[in-house]
Design a protein around this motif. Structure first.
Motif, PDB file in Angstrom:
ATOM      1  N   GLU A  91      -2.737   1.708   1.651  1.00  0.00           N
ATOM      2  CA  GLU A  91      -3.099   3.091   1.972  1.00  0.00           C
ATOM      3  C   GLU A  91      -1.963   3.847   2.663  1.00  0.00           C
ATOM      4  O   GLU A  91      -2.058   5.051   2.880  1.00  0.00           O
ATOM      5  CB  GLU A  91      -4.364   3.133   2.847  1.00  0.00           C
ATOM      6  CG  GLU A  91      -4.215   2.515   4.234  1.00  0.00           C
ATOM      7  CD  GLU A  91      -4.562   1.027   4.274  1.00  0.00           C
ATOM      8  OE1 GLU A  91      -4.420   0.359   3.225  1.00  0.00           O
ATOM      9  OE2 GLU A  91      -4.956   0.537   5.358  1.00  0.00           O
ATOM     10  N   ILE A  92      -0.867   3.149   3.009  1.00  0.00           N
ATOM     11  CA  ILE A  92       0.248   3.819   3.678  1.00  0.00           C
ATOM     12  C   ILE A  92       1.249   4.319   2.633  1.00  0.00           C
ATOM     13  O   ILE A  92       1.688   3.563   1.760  1.00  0.00           O
ATOM     14  CB  ILE A  92       0.965   2.860   4.665  1.00  0.00           C
ATOM     15  CG1 ILE A  92      -0.012   2.321   5.721  1.00  0.00           C
ATOM     16  CG2 ILE A  92       2.154   3.552   5.330  1.00  0.00           C
ATOM     17  CD1 ILE A  92      -0.509   3.335   6.714  1.00  0.00           C
ATOM     18  N   LEU A  93       1.600   5.588   2.759  1.00  0.00           N
ATOM     19  CA  LEU A  93       2.564   6.210   1.836  1.00  0.00           C
ATOM     20  C   LEU A  93       3.910   5.472   1.901  1.00  0.00           C
ATOM     21  O   LEU A  93       4.352   5.086   2.978  1.00  0.00           O
ATOM     22  CB  LEU A  93       2.759   7.672   2.270  1.00  0.00           C
ATOM     23  CG  LEU A  93       3.717   8.517   1.444  1.00  0.00           C
ATOM     24  CD1 LEU A  93       3.064   8.885   0.117  1.00  0.00           C
ATOM     25  CD2 LEU A  93       4.102   9.778   2.207  1.00  0.00           C
ATOM     26  N   PRO A 130       7.504   6.372   0.854  1.00  0.00           N
ATOM     27  CA  PRO A 130       8.484   7.317   0.286  1.00  0.00           C
ATOM     28  C   PRO A 130       9.648   6.625  -0.408  1.00  0.00           C
ATOM     29  O   PRO A 130      10.157   7.118  -1.416  1.00  0.00           O
ATOM     30  CB  PRO A 130       8.964   8.110   1.512  1.00  0.00           C
ATOM     31  CG  PRO A 130       7.862   7.983   2.509  1.00  0.00           C
ATOM     32  CD  PRO A 130       7.297   6.609   2.293  1.00  0.00           C
ATOM     33  N   GLN A 131      10.061   5.451   0.094  1.00  0.00           N
ATOM     34  CA  GLN A 131      11.164   4.732  -0.567  1.00  0.00           C
ATOM     35  C   GLN A 131      10.752   4.304  -1.969  1.00  0.00           C
ATOM     36  O   GLN A 131      11.513   4.467  -2.930  1.00  0.00           O
ATOM     37  CB  GLN A 131      11.554   3.495   0.238  1.00  0.00           C
ATOM     38  CG  GLN A 131      12.241   3.816   1.538  1.00  0.00           C
ATOM     39  CD  GLN A 131      12.837   2.559   2.178  1.00  0.00           C
ATOM     40  OE1 GLN A 131      14.041   2.427   2.296  1.00  0.00           O
ATOM     41  NE2 GLN A 131      11.986   1.642   2.585  1.00  0.00           N
ATOM     42  N   GLN A 156       8.549   5.684  -3.801  1.00  0.00           N
ATOM     43  CA  GLN A 156       8.436   6.884  -4.640  1.00  0.00           C
ATOM     44  C   GLN A 156       9.807   7.344  -5.124  1.00  0.00           C
ATOM     45  O   GLN A 156       9.957   7.774  -6.267  1.00  0.00           O
ATOM     46  CB  GLN A 156       7.767   8.007  -3.845  1.00  0.00           C
ATOM     47  CG  GLN A 156       6.274   7.755  -3.633  1.00  0.00           C
ATOM     48  CD  GLN A 156       5.591   8.928  -2.963  1.00  0.00           C
ATOM     49  OE1 GLN A 156       6.248   9.777  -2.359  1.00  0.00           O
ATOM     50  NE2 GLN A 156       4.274   8.970  -3.057  1.00  0.00           N
ATOM     51  N   ALA A 195       6.400  -8.239  10.952  1.00  0.00           N
ATOM     52  CA  ALA A 195       5.547  -7.184  10.398  1.00  0.00           C
ATOM     53  C   ALA A 195       4.891  -6.406  11.534  1.00  0.00           C
ATOM     54  O   ALA A 195       4.605  -6.964  12.599  1.00  0.00           O
ATOM     55  CB  ALA A 195       4.471  -7.788   9.505  1.00  0.00           C
ATOM     56  N   ASN A 196       4.681  -5.132  11.308  1.00  0.00           N
ATOM     57  CA  ASN A 196       3.850  -4.320  12.200  1.00  0.00           C
ATOM     58  C   ASN A 196       2.487  -4.224  11.531  1.00  0.00           C
ATOM     59  O   ASN A 196       2.328  -3.502  10.545  1.00  0.00           O
ATOM     60  CB  ASN A 196       4.463  -2.942  12.405  1.00  0.00           C
ATOM     61  CG  ASN A 196       3.587  -2.051  13.280  1.00  0.00           C
ATOM     62  OD1 ASN A 196       2.444  -2.402  13.593  1.00  0.00           O
ATOM     63  ND2 ASN A 196       4.122  -0.913  13.671  1.00  0.00           N
ATOM     64  N   VAL A 248      -0.092  -2.798  12.077  1.00  0.00           N
ATOM     65  CA  VAL A 248      -0.744  -1.486  12.009  1.00  0.00           C
ATOM     66  C   VAL A 248      -0.546  -0.878  10.616  1.00  0.00           C
ATOM     67  O   VAL A 248      -1.424  -0.212  10.087  1.00  0.00           O
ATOM     68  CB  VAL A 248      -0.176  -0.541  13.090  1.00  0.00           C
ATOM     69  CG1 VAL A 248      -0.753   0.869  12.950  1.00  0.00           C
ATOM     70  CG2 VAL A 248      -0.465  -1.090  14.483  1.00  0.00           C
ATOM     71  N   ILE A 249       0.619  -1.129  10.038  1.00  0.00           N
ATOM     72  CA  ILE A 249       0.943  -0.484   8.757  1.00  0.00           C
ATOM     73  C   ILE A 249       1.334  -1.476   7.665  1.00  0.00           C
ATOM     74  O   ILE A 249       1.498  -1.085   6.515  1.00  0.00           O
ATOM     75  CB  ILE A 249       2.112   0.533   8.916  1.00  0.00           C
ATOM     76  CG1 ILE A 249       3.299  -0.116   9.629  1.00  0.00           C
ATOM     77  CG2 ILE A 249       1.650   1.781   9.617  1.00  0.00           C
ATOM     78  CD1 ILE A 249       4.564   0.740   9.617  1.00  0.00           C
TER      79      ILE A 249
END
Lengths: 79, 225
Positions: A13-15, A17-18, A20, A65-66, A68-69
Motif C-alpha cells: 500500500e506504500i507508494l 516512486p523509484q 514508478q 527494515a522499517n 512501518v512501511i
C-alpha cells in the motif's frame, strides 16, 4: 559459516516512486507489456556462527527494515 | 540564566549551524552535541537538525537512530524533554519510534526546494505555543524524501488527538498523506516536521521571520517551568 539473505520490500500500500520511475523508463524502451515495478533491497549477511532465528528477526526488524512501511523475508542459505 | 538548547551534529548533518543560530537569535544558548558522545550536557531541549545523516544510507535517519547520543535523547524525550526534529531530524524521530509513521521519497520524484506555506494546527506543543491555532506561516522546505505516510488508523488517531501540528497549504509538495507537514507525540514535547523553521529567522536570508516562534515557544516554556 552461514549466509543469510534478507529481502526488504515496501508494503504493497506504500507508494514506490523509484519503481514508478523504472516502469516509465521501461515503457520508453518499448517494454509496454511490463505493467508494474516495485523496487526493494536485498541484504546478504555472512555469519561465522550458526544463525539464530530470533537474532535474525531482531536484526531485520530493528535495522534492515522499517516495519512501518516495509516487509521483510529472511532466508538462510546452506554453505 | 538563559535556556540551553542542544543541537546534535551527525556525520552528514547540514543545518546544525543554522539551527544553533536560530536558537541564539531566539535568545537561548546553543549547545553543540556530538552524535558519538552520549552526554546531553544537561540541556533543556534538543534540536535534531536537517541534512543527510550517515549519507541517508539504508533509510533516512535509520542509522542515526542508533548513534550513541540518540539513546539518551530517546530516553529523555520519553521523560518529557522537548525535542524538535527538522527534516532529517523528523526522519530520525520516526525511525526512533518517538513519532509514528515514516517519510518516503517524494511522489513527484524530484527534490523540492521552495518557500512553503503551512497552517499551524496545534499551538499547544512545546515548540508551537507562540503561534495561534490556524495561523499561516511561510518557511523554506527542501527535501527529496518528505512524503509522510502512516496507516489509516494511525492517521485517524493523529487527527483525532490533535497531533497533526502543521499542514501544507495550497499545494502538497511531496505527497504527504492528508497534507501533513509535521506531527507531535501524545505529550506534545516531541515535534517533527519536514520544512525548515531555522531558515526563516532573519530578513537577510529567509522568506519571513515565521520560524523564530519554534524556538521562542520552547524558551518561554522552559522559563515558565
Amino acid at each position: 559459516m552461514a549466509r543469510v539473505v534478507v529481502d526488504v520490500m515496501l508494503k504493497p500500500e506504500i507508494l514506490d516512486p523509484q519503481g514508478q520511475a523504472v516502469l516509465g523508463a521501461l515503457a520508453r524502451l518499448g517494454h509496454s507489456d511490463i505493467t508494474s515495478v516495485r523496487q526493494g533491497k536485498r541484504f546478504e549477511l555472512e555469519l561465522d556462527a550458526a544463525p539464530d532465528a530470533a537474532t535474525l528477526e531482531e536484526v531485520a526488524s530493528t535495522l534492515l527494515a522499517n516495519t512501518v512501511i516495509e516487509d521483510y523475508s529472511i532466508r538462510v542459505e546452506e554453505s | 540564566m538563559s535556556a540551553r538548547i542542544g543541537v546534535v551534529t551527525f556525520p552528514g548533518s547540514l543545518d546544525d549551524q543554522d539551527a544553533a543560530r536560530a536558537v541564539r537569535i531566539a535568545g537561548a544558548e546553543a549547545v553543540s552535541l556530538w552524535h558519538g558522545d552520549a552526554d546531553l550536557k544537561g540541556v533543556d531541549a534538543v534540536v535534531l537538525p536537517g541534512g543527510f545523516s550517515y549519507g541517508d544510507y539504508l533509510r533516512c535517519g535509520a542509522i542515526a537512530r542508533f548513534a550513541p547520543v540518540m539513546q539518551n535523547v530517546i530516553d529523555a524525550a520519553r521523560g518529557g524533554l522537548p525535542v524538535l526534529g527538522i527534516c532529517n531530524g523528523f526522519q530520525v524521530l520516526c525511525e526512533s519510534h518517538l513519532l509514528p509513521g515514516a517519510l518516503i521519497r517524494n511522489d513527484v520524484r524530484k527534490f523540492v526546494c521552495r518557500d512553503q506555506w503551512l497552517r499551524v494546527e496545534n499551538a499547544n506543543t512545546a515548540w508551537t505555543s507562540d503561534y495561534a491555532e490556524g495561523q499561516e506561516i511561510l518557511i523554506p522546505l527542501k527535501n527529496g524524501e518528505g512524503g509522510f505516510v502512516a496507516d489509516d488508523r494511525t492517521l485517524d488517531e493523529l487527527e483525532g488527538e490533535g497531533r497533526v501540528v502543521f499542514r501544507y497549504l495550497h499545494d502538497n509538495p511531496n505527497g504527504s498523506y492528508r497534507d501533513i507537514a509535521g506531527i507531535t507525540n501524545e505529550r506534545g514535547n516531541v515535534v517533527g516536521l519536514m520544512p525548515h523553521p531555522e531558515h526563516a529567522v532573519e530578513r537577510l536570508t529567509g522568506p519571513s521571520l515565521d520560524g523564530v516562534g519554534f524556538f521562542s515557544s520552547v524558551i518561554s516554556q522552559l522559563v515558565d517551568a
